[in-house]
Every structure is written in structure tokens, then in C-alpha cells.
Design a protein around this motif. Structure first.
Motif, PDB file in Angstrom:
ATOM      1  N   TYR A 271       3.685   2.413   2.267  1.00 47.32           N
ATOM      2  CA  TYR A 271       2.625   1.884   3.116  1.00 47.32           C
ATOM      3  C   TYR A 271       3.112   1.636   4.534  1.00 47.32           C
ATOM      4  O   TYR A 271       2.342   1.732   5.494  1.00 47.32           O
ATOM      5  CB  TYR A 271       2.058   0.591   2.515  1.00 47.32           C
ATOM      6  N   GLY A 272       4.401   1.312   4.680  1.00 45.21           N
ATOM      7  CA  GLY A 272       4.965   1.149   6.011  1.00 45.21           C
ATOM      8  C   GLY A 272       4.943   2.434   6.811  1.00 45.21           C
ATOM      9  O   GLY A 272       4.831   2.402   8.043  1.00 45.21           O
ATOM     10  N   ALA A 273       5.038   3.578   6.133  1.00 43.70           N
ATOM     11  CA  ALA A 273       4.929   4.862   6.826  1.00 43.70           C
ATOM     12  C   ALA A 273       3.546   5.008   7.455  1.00 43.70           C
ATOM     13  O   ALA A 273       3.417   5.544   8.563  1.00 43.70           O
ATOM     14  CB  ALA A 273       5.196   6.005   5.851  1.00 43.70           C
TER      15      ALA A 273
ATOM     16  N   VAL B 218       7.698  11.956   6.025  1.00 48.24           N
ATOM     17  CA  VAL B 218       7.061  10.682   6.392  1.00 48.24           C
ATOM     18  C   VAL B 218       5.542  10.776   6.250  1.00 48.24           C
ATOM     19  O   VAL B 218       4.898   9.858   5.735  1.00 48.24           O
ATOM     20  CB  VAL B 218       7.458  10.285   7.830  1.00 48.24           C
ATOM     21  N   VAL B 219       4.970  11.886   6.695  1.00 46.92           N
ATOM     22  CA  VAL B 219       3.528  12.074   6.543  1.00 46.92           C
ATOM     23  C   VAL B 219       3.142  12.103   5.073  1.00 46.92           C
ATOM     24  O   VAL B 219       2.130  11.521   4.666  1.00 46.92           O
ATOM     25  CB  VAL B 219       3.085  13.372   7.254  1.00 46.92           C
ATOM     26  N   GLY B 220       3.962  12.771   4.255  1.00 45.94           N
ATOM     27  CA  GLY B 220       3.698  12.795   2.819  1.00 45.94           C
ATOM     28  C   GLY B 220       3.747  11.410   2.207  1.00 45.94           C
ATOM     29  O   GLY B 220       2.926  11.071   1.340  1.00 45.94           O
ATOM     30  N   MET B 221       4.691  10.575   2.656  1.00 45.09           N
ATOM     31  CA  MET B 221       4.750   9.197   2.177  1.00 45.09           C
ATOM     32  C   MET B 221       3.483   8.438   2.541  1.00 45.09           C
ATOM     33  O   MET B 221       2.930   7.697   1.718  1.00 45.09           O
ATOM     34  CB  MET B 221       5.983   8.499   2.771  1.00 45.09           C
ATOM     35  N   ALA B 222       3.019   8.626   3.765  1.00 47.10           N
ATOM     36  CA  ALA B 222       1.813   7.923   4.206  1.00 47.10           C
ATOM     37  C   ALA B 222       0.589   8.362   3.406  1.00 47.10           C
ATOM     38  O   ALA B 222      -0.261   7.535   3.044  1.00 47.10           O
ATOM     39  CB  ALA B 222       1.587   8.166   5.697  1.00 47.10           C
ATOM     40  N   LEU B 223       0.497   9.652   3.111  1.00 44.54           N
ATOM     41  CA  LEU B 223      -0.675  10.166   2.409  1.00 44.54           C
ATOM     42  C   LEU B 223      -0.681   9.798   0.927  1.00 44.54           C
ATOM     43  O   LEU B 223      -1.750   9.679   0.318  1.00 44.54           O
ATOM     44  CB  LEU B 223      -0.738  11.690   2.556  1.00 44.54           C
ATOM     45  N   THR B 224       0.491   9.623   0.337  1.00 46.00           N
ATOM     46  CA  THR B 224       0.578   9.352  -1.100  1.00 46.00           C
ATOM     47  C   THR B 224       0.856   7.889  -1.412  1.00 46.00           C
ATOM     48  O   THR B 224       1.157   7.556  -2.560  1.00 46.00           O
ATOM     49  CB  THR B 224       1.674  10.223  -1.738  1.00 46.00           C
ATOM     50  N   ALA B 225       0.753   7.019  -0.405  1.00 48.03           N
ATOM     51  CA  ALA B 225       1.038   5.599  -0.642  1.00 48.03           C
ATOM     52  C   ALA B 225       0.118   5.011  -1.703  1.00 48.03           C
ATOM     53  O   ALA B 225       0.536   4.182  -2.520  1.00 48.03           O
ATOM     54  CB  ALA B 225       0.909   4.816   0.668  1.00 48.03           C
ATOM     55  N   GLY B 226      -1.136   5.448  -1.722  1.00 47.88           N
ATOM     56  CA  GLY B 226      -2.080   4.936  -2.709  1.00 47.88           C
ATOM     57  C   GLY B 226      -1.730   5.315  -4.138  1.00 47.88           C
ATOM     58  O   GLY B 226      -2.146   4.633  -5.080  1.00 47.88           O
ATOM     59  N   LEU B 227      -0.972   6.397  -4.310  1.00 47.34           N
ATOM     60  CA  LEU B 227      -0.551   6.793  -5.655  1.00 47.34           C
ATOM     61  C   LEU B 227       0.578   5.901  -6.164  1.00 47.34           C
ATOM     62  O   LEU B 227       0.691   5.661  -7.367  1.00 47.34           O
ATOM     63  CB  LEU B 227      -0.102   8.256  -5.658  1.00 47.34           C
TER      64      LEU B 227
ATOM     65  N   ILE C 127      17.018  -0.429   3.391  1.00 49.18           N
ATOM     66  CA  ILE C 127      16.141   0.693   3.035  1.00 49.18           C
ATOM     67  C   ILE C 127      15.090   0.945   4.108  1.00 49.18           C
ATOM     68  O   ILE C 127      14.937   2.080   4.575  1.00 49.18           O
ATOM     69  CB  ILE C 127      15.506   0.452   1.647  1.00 49.18           C
ATOM     70  N   PRO C 128      14.318  -0.057   4.565  1.00 47.57           N
ATOM     71  CA  PRO C 128      13.375   0.215   5.664  1.00 47.57           C
ATOM     72  C   PRO C 128      14.090   0.576   6.960  1.00 47.57           C
ATOM     73  O   PRO C 128      13.543   1.340   7.775  1.00 47.57           O
ATOM     74  CB  PRO C 128      12.589  -1.085   5.788  1.00 47.57           C
ATOM     75  N   GLY C 129      15.299   0.039   7.171  1.00 50.80           N
ATOM     76  CA  GLY C 129      16.046   0.413   8.363  1.00 50.80           C
ATOM     77  C   GLY C 129      16.384   1.891   8.382  1.00 50.80           C
ATOM     78  O   GLY C 129      16.272   2.555   9.417  1.00 50.80           O
ATOM     79  N   ILE C 130      16.792   2.420   7.228  1.00 50.91           N
ATOM     80  CA  ILE C 130      17.073   3.853   7.127  1.00 50.91           C
ATOM     81  C   ILE C 130      15.810   4.668   7.373  1.00 50.91           C
ATOM     82  O   ILE C 130      15.841   5.718   8.032  1.00 50.91           O
ATOM     83  CB  ILE C 130      17.680   4.174   5.748  1.00 50.91           C
ATOM     84  N   ALA C 131      14.673   4.185   6.867  1.00 54.92           N
ATOM     85  CA  ALA C 131      13.404   4.885   7.080  1.00 54.92           C
ATOM     86  C   ALA C 131      13.066   4.965   8.567  1.00 54.92           C
ATOM     87  O   ALA C 131      12.607   6.007   9.059  1.00 54.92           O
ATOM     88  CB  ALA C 131      12.289   4.177   6.316  1.00 54.92           C
ATOM     89  N   ILE C 132      13.290   3.876   9.291  1.00 54.47           N
ATOM     90  CA  ILE C 132      13.015   3.876  10.736  1.00 54.47           C
ATOM     91  C   ILE C 132      13.935   4.858  11.449  1.00 54.47           C
ATOM     92  O   ILE C 132      13.498   5.637  12.315  1.00 54.47           O
ATOM     93  CB  ILE C 132      13.183   2.459  11.308  1.00 54.47           C
TER      94      ILE C 132
END
Length: 291
Positions: free
Chosen positions: A88-90, A39-48, A262-267
Motif C-alpha cells: 500500500y505504501g507503493a 513498484v507499479v505491480g505492487m501498487a496495483l496488487t496491494a488489494g490482493l 524493509i521500507p527503507g530498501i523500498a524507497i
């Protein structure tokens, strides 16, 4: 003549090394750490994934997952890239979780420490205030605060922190009541240590482990509360959040289930990661409490 080397005992491992060894024995905790890192990796790489605006139109509305590799997870009913909004939701979930947890734990530490250390009328007054907050359902109070403060993401994080401090306060109070009459506290008191130093330098370090464990619970709860607000269309519409995605996806749930699934699974995976991390931290910091 050679001199025999003295047999020296091996140096004891440092406390962080000991804690890590205890933590890694719990395989569920390692899974939680992996999910949290993801999840942290998703948040950090959202801009990519989307360097501009994740809310912009990226393709044909309601494109199914894997039908177009420009939008691997498909698009919603407005043609927005689900993958970009997921990343970006992360960021939003972690931001709300961290800020709300800091506010909640901060208030809980102050109220619980003062109540548990001084006792008497101070304890009575602070616990009556705590009970007054607990008589109101947390989500009802959260809805009221959001209605008053507004639905900006900053106010939402503040409101979640305000409605979540009662449980940490009671936990800190219990820890302080158990520690305030210990020998090291009496020794510090006889040396003339001030009440402030006694609370934050003598007792607080010994009460920190359960607070750290409970912080993972508050993080998970904060993410769920933000998602619930967004699902009810009370979130900040200027940001891509998982709750907003689910709330908007329910309108096309029968024809495009993936918009909400998909976002439900992420949560679910994010909340699960904090739950497993909390269990692992409890085993590492309080090994005697492990069943």
C-alpha cells in the motif's frame, strides 16, 4: 516474360521504435524499468495482499520476517502486516510522485515558457519570483506549507509540487531562449501565428524531451520529500506509507531492525529506478549528449 521486382528500401522504423531501441541499449535503464514495473505491480496488487485495511492488526507484534507465513515480512510493534503496508505504501509513493510532478512541471512550463519566449520585463519579473522561491530552502518551505495546509496526503502532494517548480522553470526558460529565434519560429511568426500557438504548438514540442527527462528527477525527489515528512510524523497517519513505517520503526530499531529497513530498501530501489529511467530517457531522446 517475368518482370523483376523493383528493389524498394525497407520502411523506416517509427519514432517510438527508434526511441525504444536507443533506450534498451542502456542496461542500467532496463534495470530501472524493471524496478519501476515492480513498484507499479505492487501498487496495483496491494488489494490482493490485504483486501481490507493494511493498518489493522494482523498478528503478534514484532514477529520476525519468515517466522509466520501469514505475515511473510513480519509485523511491526502494533502487529500490523509489514508486507501489506509495503504494498500500500507503493500506492502512496506513486500517487504523491505523480501528482507533485504534474503540479511542479505544469507551473515550471508556464513560468519558463512565458519568461523564455517574451524576455524583457516579463523575464525579469518571473525570474525574480523564481529566485525569491529559491532563496528559501525547499524543505523549510515544505514544512511551512504543510503546517499551514495540513498533513492530508492531498495537501502534501500539492505542497511538494509547489516547492519543486523552480528548477523545471529555469530549464524550460533556457530551452525557449534557445529556440525562439530559430528559423521555424520566424516562419510561423511571419505567417501571423499567435503567441499562444507559437508557445504551445511550435516551440513546446521541441522543448519536451528534456522536460520528460527531468520529470523522473522530480518524481524521485517527491517520494523522498514525502518520506521525510512522514519520518518526522508530519505525514498522513490515515495511510500506510513507507515514510510512516520508517518513522515508527525507529522506536524499535535495535530490537526489530526490519520494521525500518524493509521500507527503507523500498524507497532506495524506487528512487534508483527513476534515476536510471531518467538516464535511459536522456540517452534515447538526446543521443548526441551521450558521453
Amino acid at each position: 516474360m517475368t518482370t523483376a521486382a523493383t528493389d524498394l528500401p525497407p520502411p523506416e522504423p517509427s519514432r517510438p521504435v527508434v526511441l525504444w531501441r536507443r533506450f534498451r541499449r542502456n542496461r542500467a535503464a532496463l534495470l530501472g524499468l524493471f524496478l519501476f514495473t515492480l513498484v507499479v505491480g505492487m501498487a496495483l496488487t496491494a488489494g490482493l495482499i490485504e483486501p481490507n485495511d493494511p493498518l489493522r492488526r494482523a498478528g503478534v507484534p514484532l514477529t520476525a520476517p519468515f517466522a509466520n507465513w501469514d505475515t511473510p515480512l513480519g509485523t511491526d510493534q502494533l502487529g500490523r502486516d509489514i508486507l501489506a503496508m509495503l504494498f500500500y505504501g507503493a500506492r502512496i509513493s506513486l500517487l504523491v510522485g505523480v501528482v507533485a510532478t504534474l503540479i511542479s512541471i505544469g507551473i515550471g512550463i508556464v513560468i519558463g515558457a512565458l519568461s523564455g519566449y517574451f524576455g524583457g520585463w516579463v523575464d525579469d519579473v518571473l525570474m525574480r519570483i523564481t529566485e525569491a522561491f529559491q532563496t528559501i530552502p525547499s524543505f523549510v518551505l515544505l514544512l511551512t506549507l504543510v503546517a499551514i495546509l495540513g498533513s492530508k496526503i492531498e495537501w502534501i502532494a500539492l505542497a511538494i509540487g509547489i516547492v519543486s517548480w523552480t528548477a523545471p522553470a529555469r530549464m524550460v526558460r533556457a530551452e525557449f531562449m534557445a529556440l525562439r529565434n530559430r528559423e521555424f519560429v520566424d516562419a510561423a511568426r511571419n505567417l501571423g501565428v499567435s503567441n499562444t500557438a507559437m508557445i504551445f504548438k511550435e516551440i513546446m514540442p521541441n522543448a519536451i524531451p528534456p522536460i520528460i527527462v527531468y520529470a523522473s528527477v522530480v518524481m524521485a525527489l517527491s517520494i523522498l520529500l514525502e518520506s521525510a515528512l512522514a519520518f518526522l510524523a508530519l505525514g498522513d497517519p490515515n495511510y500506510a506509507s513507507w515514510g510512516n513505517m520508517i518513522g515508527q520503526g525507529r522506536a524499535v530499531l535495535r530490537t526489530a531492525w526490519y520494521c525500518a529497513a524493509i521500507p527503507g530498501i523500498a524507497i532506495v530501489l524506487t528512487v534508483l529506478s527513476f534515476s536510471l529511467l531518467g538516464e535511459g530517457l536522456n540517452d534515447a531522446l538526446n543521443p548526441r549528449q551521450k558521453k
